[in-house]
Design a protein around this motif. Structure first.
Motif, mmCIF file in Angstrom:
data_model
loop_
_atom_site.group_PDB
_atom_site.id
_atom_site.type_symbol
_atom_site.label_atom_id
_atom_site.label_comp_id
_atom_site.label_asym_id
_atom_site.label_seq_id
_atom_site.Cartn_x
_atom_site.Cartn_y
_atom_site.Cartn_z
ATOM 1 N N ALA A 1 39.887 3.539 38.871
ATOM 2 C CA ALA A 1 38.723 3.446 38.052
ATOM 3 C C ALA A 1 37.961 4.745 37.716
ATOM 4 C CB ALA A 1 37.466 2.213 38.393
ATOM 5 N N SER A 2 37.859 5.344 38.835
ATOM 6 C CA SER A 2 36.863 6.591 38.521
ATOM 7 C C SER A 2 37.867 7.715 37.530
ATOM 8 C CB SER A 2 36.572 7.295 39.851
ATOM 9 O OG SER A 2 37.778 7.565 40.613
ATOM 10 N N ALA A 3 39.162 7.497 37.580
ATOM 11 C CA ALA A 3 39.964 8.632 36.832
ATOM 12 C C ALA A 3 40.056 8.170 35.477
ATOM 13 C CB ALA A 3 41.184 8.685 37.458
ATOM 14 N N ALA A 4 39.541 6.972 34.961
ATOM 15 C CA ALA A 4 39.883 6.433 33.900
ATOM 16 C C ALA A 4 39.106 6.923 32.823
ATOM 17 C CB ALA A 4 39.695 4.921 33.650
ATOM 18 N N ARG A 5 39.341 6.962 31.486
ATOM 19 C CA ARG A 5 38.915 7.519 30.200
ATOM 20 C C ARG A 5 38.433 5.990 29.658
ATOM 21 N NH1 ARG A 5 40.240 9.860 24.482
ATOM 22 N NH2 ARG A 5 38.116 10.142 23.697
ATOM 23 N N VAL A 6 36.616 5.833 29.517
ATOM 24 C CA VAL A 6 36.317 4.662 29.108
ATOM 25 C C VAL A 6 35.798 4.688 27.709
ATOM 26 C CG1 VAL A 6 34.751 2.580 29.502
ATOM 27 C CG2 VAL A 6 36.093 3.617 31.412
ATOM 28 N N TYR A 7 35.690 3.936 27.003
ATOM 29 C CA TYR A 7 34.994 4.082 25.439
ATOM 30 C C TYR A 7 34.965 2.670 24.904
ATOM 31 C CZ TYR A 7 40.034 4.855 24.354
ATOM 32 O OH TYR A 7 41.425 4.577 24.299
ATOM 33 N N SER B 1 37.855 4.870 15.595
ATOM 34 C CA SER B 1 36.505 5.627 16.029
ATOM 35 C C SER B 1 36.132 5.072 17.355
ATOM 36 C CB SER B 1 35.317 5.532 15.110
ATOM 37 O OG SER B 1 34.995 4.404 14.973
ATOM 38 N N ARG B 2 35.524 6.085 18.087
ATOM 39 C CA ARG B 2 35.195 5.793 19.678
ATOM 40 C C ARG B 2 33.776 6.244 19.968
ATOM 41 N NH1 ARG B 2 41.081 7.930 22.408
ATOM 42 N NH2 ARG B 2 42.466 6.526 21.173
ATOM 43 N N ARG B 3 33.322 5.469 21.112
ATOM 44 C CA ARG B 3 32.060 6.239 21.496
ATOM 45 C C ARG B 3 32.240 5.915 23.072
ATOM 46 N NH1 ARG B 3 26.848 2.878 20.215
ATOM 47 N NH2 ARG B 3 28.487 1.227 20.385
ATOM 48 N N ASP C 1 29.191 7.852 36.182
ATOM 49 C CA ASP C 1 27.922 8.323 36.317
ATOM 50 C C ASP C 1 28.142 8.525 38.104
ATOM 51 O OD1 ASP C 1 27.829 5.764 37.428
ATOM 52 O OD2 ASP C 1 26.018 5.324 36.474
ATOM 53 N N GLY C 2 29.632 8.464 38.482
ATOM 54 C CA GLY C 2 29.812 8.563 39.791
ATOM 55 C C GLY C 2 29.929 6.995 40.497
ATOM 56 N N ARG C 3 29.355 6.163 39.829
ATOM 57 C CA ARG C 3 29.745 4.482 40.193
ATOM 58 C C ARG C 3 30.212 4.003 39.145
ATOM 59 N NH1 ARG C 3 24.504 2.181 43.077
ATOM 60 N NH2 ARG C 3 26.157 0.565 43.692
ATOM 61 N N ALA C 4 29.835 4.178 37.805
ATOM 62 C CA ALA C 4 30.619 3.335 36.850
ATOM 63 C C ALA C 4 30.670 4.047 35.595
ATOM 64 C CB ALA C 4 29.637 2.121 36.716
ATOM 65 N N HIS C 5 31.246 3.588 34.507
ATOM 66 C CA HIS C 5 31.549 4.278 33.143
ATOM 67 C C HIS C 5 30.453 3.526 32.418
ATOM 68 C CE1 HIS C 5 35.239 6.608 34.175
ATOM 69 N NE2 HIS C 5 35.501 5.601 35.008
ATOM 70 N N ARG C 6 29.422 4.027 32.063
ATOM 71 C CA ARG C 6 28.372 3.554 31.313
ATOM 72 C C ARG C 6 28.390 3.460 29.819
ATOM 73 N NH1 ARG C 6 25.659 0.266 34.982
ATOM 74 N NH2 ARG C 6 25.830 1.230 37.175
ATOM 75 N N CYS C 7 28.424 2.590 28.995
ATOM 76 C CA CYS C 7 28.249 2.741 27.655
ATOM 77 C C CYS C 7 27.098 2.719 27.051
ATOM 78 C CB CYS C 7 29.149 1.479 26.848
ATOM 79 S SG CYS C 7 30.756 1.291 27.666
ATOM 80 N N PRO C 8 26.766 3.447 25.864
ATOM 81 C CA PRO C 8 25.678 3.113 25.297
ATOM 82 C C PRO C 8 25.217 1.892 24.784
ATOM 83 C CG PRO C 8 27.491 4.340 23.635
ATOM 84 C CD PRO C 8 27.940 4.318 25.251
ATOM 85 N N GLY C 9 24.153 1.312 24.841
ATOM 86 C CA GLY C 9 23.885 -0.010 24.096
ATOM 87 C C GLY C 9 23.416 -0.989 25.334
ATOM 88 N N PRO D 1 34.443 -7.186 16.601
ATOM 89 C CA PRO D 1 35.745 -6.517 16.645
ATOM 90 C C PRO D 1 36.083 -5.287 17.523
ATOM 91 C CG PRO D 1 34.357 -5.799 14.671
ATOM 92 C CD PRO D 1 33.535 -6.756 15.307
ATOM 93 N N GLN D 2 34.799 -4.786 17.867
ATOM 94 C CA GLN D 2 35.235 -3.486 18.460
ATOM 95 C C GLN D 2 35.778 -3.935 20.145
ATOM 96 O OE1 GLN D 2 31.670 -1.456 19.614
ATOM 97 N NE2 GLN D 2 30.481 -3.137 19.798
ATOM 98 N N ARG D 3 36.323 -3.008 20.697
ATOM 99 C CA ARG D 3 36.929 -3.300 22.094
ATOM 100 C C ARG D 3 36.216 -2.310 23.217
ATOM 101 N NH1 ARG D 3 43.230 -3.215 21.436
ATOM 102 N NH2 ARG D 3 42.819 -0.931 21.275
ATOM 103 N N LEU D 4 36.343 -2.883 24.107
ATOM 104 C CA LEU D 4 35.787 -2.008 25.582
ATOM 105 C C LEU D 4 37.318 -1.804 26.353
ATOM 106 C CD1 LEU D 4 33.917 -0.691 27.318
ATOM 107 C CD2 LEU D 4 33.700 -2.785 28.783
ATOM 108 N N VAL D 5 37.514 -0.211 26.222
ATOM 109 C CA VAL D 5 38.735 0.405 26.408
ATOM 110 C C VAL D 5 38.504 1.009 27.726
ATOM 111 C CG1 VAL D 5 40.831 1.548 25.883
ATOM 112 C CG2 VAL D 5 39.569 0.261 24.135
ATOM 113 N N ALA D 6 39.657 0.750 28.882
ATOM 114 C CA ALA D 6 39.652 1.572 30.049
ATOM 115 C C ALA D 6 41.191 2.125 29.898
ATOM 116 C CB ALA D 6 39.454 1.115 31.370
ATOM 117 N N GLU D 7 41.330 3.793 29.692
ATOM 118 C CA GLU D 7 42.414 4.363 29.517
ATOM 119 C C GLU D 7 42.872 4.897 30.862
ATOM 120 O OE1 GLU D 7 43.576 8.044 26.692
ATOM 121 O OE2 GLU D 7 43.095 6.093 25.628
ATOM 122 N N PHE D 8 44.230 4.503 31.328
ATOM 123 C CA PHE D 8 44.678 5.241 32.492
ATOM 124 C C PHE D 8 46.011 6.002 32.404
ATOM 125 C CE2 PHE D 8 42.203 1.440 33.427
ATOM 126 C CZ PHE D 8 41.431 2.036 34.688
#
Length: 316
Positions: free
Chosen positions: A153-159, A166-168, A173-181, A210-217
């Motif tokens: 998980a730490s090596a993933a790109r999350v958005y 389009s992506r955000r 943060d060292g423990r989790a990928h935290r999204c705006p909101g 319709p938006q998705r939470l994505v973790a890219e590995f």
């Protein structure tokens, strides 16, 4: 209408029934200590495991609720026990130690064997330590893991991804990928329960709409079985309120956009949902693991994706 004589006798019948129940309860309590293991029995069991267990082994409790044994099993050996855990593949473990208390009330050895034994073979005789039994099995349902998303998980790109692409970003943060909101929108490996089963999985709450939470590995091995497992945690899966919406879990190929796996979880569907595809041989892939729900209320998702040795008889 009951006769007056019968009515007068009714309190005596009720008293007799209560005394019989009390007597049976007393007999049960007096006999129970002889069916329970002592600390010495538990330590003897722990000594066997410490001496003979190998890396990758696991312990399965029978009956599943005999939790006290967890206090004595060496900490290096994972212990499994939940409602219907006798049916679980426990596919990450090549060998399984069944730690049983077959003399306990309602211990149905026949039902346990019918659920547990298919695909497994005993590797030696049963050992007894007082009322405890311990026996080692080869797990024919074992499938080696070559990659696991929750361990990467730490090596993933999350958005957060909109339908227009389009992506955000959701920074790590060292423990989790935290999204705006909202604070619940993050991706991190956590322990959660899915229909009584404790699982170490990726927390991925659908953002809603319709938006998705994505973790890219990246660097996901090809030529393997790519498996998606996930579900709605705790009691949130059970309700079928019409306001709730289906949650979709999926895996896409990041380079081509090809849908590799898709698991819909409609309201009311409990338990771990699974899907698998065999990837053809080739270079490592980058995959997008995602979750989406039009209405994210009560759609708390925990999931995992893994690359497994293909099942016997299945070729990539």
């Amino acid at each position: 209408m009951p006769s007056p004589k019968a009515l007068r006798a009714l309190p005596l019948v009720e008293l007799g029934a209560l005394l019989l129940v009390a007597l049976l309860c007393l007999v049960f309590q007096l006999r129970l200590p002889g069916r329970l293991p002592t600390d010495a029995d538990e330590r003897a069991m722990a000594d066997v495991l410490a001496r003979d267990a190998r890396p990758g082994d696991a312990v399965l409790l029978f009956p599943w609720w005999t939790e006290r044994a967890r206090l004595f099993v060496p900490s290096s050996i994972p212990v499994y026990g939940w409602l219907e855990s006798d049916r679980a593949d426990l596919g990450a473990h090549p060998r399984i130690w069944v730690l049983g208390q077959p003399d306990l009330p309602r211990s149905d050895v026949g039902a346990f064997d019918a659920a547990f034994l298919p695909g497994r073979k005993a590797l030696g005789p049963e050992a007894r330590m007082g009322p405890l039994s311990l026996r080692l099995y080869e797990n024919g349902r074992y499938r080696p893991r070559h990659w696991v998303a929750s361990e990467s998980a730490s090596a993933a790109r999350v958005y957060l991804e909109q339908p227009d692409g389009s992506r955000r970003d959701c920074p790590f943060d060292g423990r989790a990928h935290r999204c705006p909101g909202p604070p619940h929108l993050y991706v991190a490996p956590e322990w959660h329960e899915i229909f009584y089963e404790p699982r170490h999985c990726l927390w991925m709450h659908a953002p809603g709409g319709p938006q998705r939470l994505v973790a890219e590995f990246a660097n996901v091995p090809s030529g393997m079985g790519l498996r998606l497992e996930g579900g709605i945690i705790f009691e949130f899966a059970h309700p079928k309120d019409p306001r709730l919406s289906t949650t979709s879990l999926g895996v896409d190929d990041a380079a081509t956009g090809e849908r590799l796996l898709d698991v819909p979880i409609p309201p009311g569907r409990e338990g771990v949902q699974k899907a698998e595809v065999v990837l053809p041989p080739g270079p490592p892939r980058t995959v997008k693991v995602w979750v989406q729900a039009d209405n994210a209320e009560s759609r708390q998702v925990c999931l995992d994706v893994m690359a497994l040795e293909p099942a016997a008889g299945v070729k990539p």
